[in-house]
Each structure stands twice: as structure tokens, then as C-alpha cells.
Enzyme design. Structure first.
Site, PDB file in Angstrom:
ATOM      1  N   SER A   1     -34.506  12.492  15.242  1.00  0.00           N
ATOM      2  CA  SER A   1     -33.218  12.276  15.909  1.00  0.00           C
ATOM      3  C   SER A   1     -32.401  13.545  15.831  1.00  0.00           C
ATOM      4  CB  SER A   1     -32.455  11.135  15.226  1.00  0.00           C
ATOM      5  OG  SER A   1     -31.094  11.095  15.640  1.00  0.00           O
TER       6      SER A   1
ATOM      7  N   TYR B   1     -29.706   6.661   7.727  1.00  0.00           N
ATOM      8  CA  TYR B   1     -30.534   6.931   8.906  1.00  0.00           C
ATOM      9  C   TYR B   1     -30.758   8.433   9.064  1.00  0.00           C
ATOM     10  CZ  TYR B   1     -31.847   7.023  13.893  1.00  0.00           C
ATOM     11  OH  TYR B   1     -32.481   7.233  15.099  1.00  0.00           O
TER      12      TYR B   1
END
Length: 273
Positions: A163, A176
Site C-alpha cells: 500500500s 495496517y
């Protein structure tokens, strides 16, 4: 193919008629974790259009998994849909065995399953929630890759979904972001380890994309969803269909001299990495 995820988000688009397959993945077998929705579904449909046989792993959303199965079959591709918890080693071993039993081979592994939950403060994160992020986002990647590796030969490809948050950080998504940064380390180290075997390992780093994972912000700060696209120079969120070709590129021979790399697909967000 498109899906309305939620009233607060744009329609999610997975593939369109402008994408013309050219046999780049003809007769190859792909296994995609988190393949039932979002970026995973887009990767599955683009691979199918390129002639691949596609196996997907889903966790709990049987309805989305069945929709994806139908969409893959409409592309004329053979498919296999597996319900599994990638955070459990034995289930990853069983999933790979099921793929080999059906297709006899495995050429590409796409580690795409992901979990996120926002927190306003580090002190709000419980031990269980911290561990849950690692179980899905990084432990599952390790378990599934380890299970797949004995079946991957020269020319095979492993593609991990990281990401932009791994590079830019995100104050709302500390667990995350941490796991996504771990994926980058895993990708680079494994690429070095497997280069001599002719197996390439790369990663895709999406920016904000219209997928169900963004619904984690509902009940936390729904304005974040509405403003998400404003963080990109293009002033919009990306569509899963705009990520699908990146996975095709890293899976096929077009990227035969590419390993240990990050392909950033983020609407122009500069991360200097």
C-alpha cells in the site's frame, strides 16, 4: 463489471471492454488470495481475459466469491473458488493442495488478502486487534507463499499487494501501515532469495482505491471516505480495473527482468521509494 459497495462510495469497476486480452497468461495457473472483491477480483478478471486458469481464495463473503466465479467463467476461463482463512497455516497448505489437485500446476501467486481498521490513538489498539492485522496481512502471506513455493518453477511469479501507506504512513491506520511496510521487506528479501531459481517477487502499492476495505472508516470518520480522492493529484480514487493490468504485467513475461520492485499505482502521489 461493476459493483455498488455502499452509498458513501463511488461504484467499483473491475474490468471493461477497452481491455483486450492478448494471451499473455495463456494456460498459466494463478492463485489469488482476497480474490473475491476489490483489487483481487480485478486481477482475477484481467488474468482470465489473458487466458489464465484462476483460483481465488475468499474468507467469509460467499456471495461476492460466487459473483467473481461467474465473472471469471464469463471470460471463458477455468476457475476454482476456495474458502479459507489465510491467517492459518494449515488452511493455506490445504488451499494450495486444492489448486494443484485441480490444475496440476501453479505459475503465479498473488498475495492480496488484506484487513484494516482505523484507530485514533495507539492506546486504542488491543493486543488482539494488533495481532489480527498481522495474521491476515503478513502471516498469511508467509504461510501461503511457503505452501506454494514447492510448486513454483523457473519463470514463476509472486506478486504481493502492499500500500502507499507503507511509504507515506497513515496516522489513522498504524497497524495496517506497519504490516504493509513489512510486506515490502518480505518482497525485497524473498526476491533476492529466489532470483537464482528464476522466480520473480514483486509488489503493487495501490493508492486510495474504491474497494470494500475502505468501509472500515464507517463509524470512525465517514468524511475520510468522501475526502479520500482529494489526496491524489488526480483528485479522485482509483478503480480496481486500473490496478488489474499491473498484476498482469508482473505475472507475465513482459516483466521478465523485474524482481524485488514496487509498482506504484496511486494517481500521482509521490512517495520517493
Amino acid at each position: 463489471m461493476a459493483e455498488k459497495i455502499d452509498e458513501t462510495m463511488p461504484i467499483s469497476e473491475f474490468i471493461d471492454s477497452s481491455y483486450k486480452g492478448s494471451g499473455k497468461l495463456q494456460n498459466m495457473c494463478l492463485l489469488i488470495s482476497g480474490g473475491d472483491s476489490g483489487i483481487g477480483r480485478a486481477a482475477a478478471l484481467h488474468a482470465a481475459r489473458e487466458g489464465a486458469r484462476v483460483a481465488i481464495i475468499y474468507h467469509t463473503d460467499e456471495e461476492r466469491a460466487e459473483e467473481t466465479r461467474c465473472a471469471i467463467e464469463e471470460e471463458g476461463a477455468e476457475t476454482l473458488v476456495i474458502q479459507s482463512d489465510v491467517g492459518k497455516s494449515a488452511q493455506c497448505e490445504a488451499a494450495v493442495t486444492e489448486v494443484i489437485d485441480k490444475f496440476g500446476t501453479l505459475d503465479v501467486l498473488i498475495n492480496n488478502a488484506g484487513f484494516q481498521k482505523p484507530y485514533a490513538s495507539l492506546s486504542d489498539i488491543s493486543d488482539e486487534e494488533w495481532t489480527a492485522h498481522f495474521d491476515v496481512n503478513i502471516h498469511g502471506m508467509f504461510y501461503l507463499t511457503r505452501a506454494a513455493l514447492p510448486h513454483l518453477g523457473e519463470g514463476a511469479s509472486i506478486i504481493n499487494t502492499t500500500s502507499i501507506n507503507a511509504f507515506a504512513g497513515n496516522k489513522h491506520l498504524v497497524p495496517y501501515t506497519t504490516t504493509k511496510a513489512a510486506i515490502t521487506g518480505f518482497t525485497r528479501a524473498l526476491a533476492l532469495q529466489l532470483a537464482g531459481q528464476g522466480i520473480r517477487v514483486n509488489e503493487v502499492a495501490p493508492g486510495p482505491v474504491v474497494t470494500p476495505i475502505q468501509l472500515a472508516f464507517k463509524g470512525y470518520d465517514e468524511d475520510i471516505i468522501e475526502r479520500m480522492g482529494e489526496s491524489t493529484p488526480m483528485q479522485r480514487m482509483g478503480q480496481p480495473r486500473e490496478l488489474g493490468p499491473a498484476y498482469v504485467y508482473l505475472a507475465c513475461k513482459d516483466s521478465s527482468f523485474v524482481t524485488g520492485q514496487t509498482l506504484h499505482v496511486n494517481g500521482g502521489m509521490i512517495v520517493n521509494a
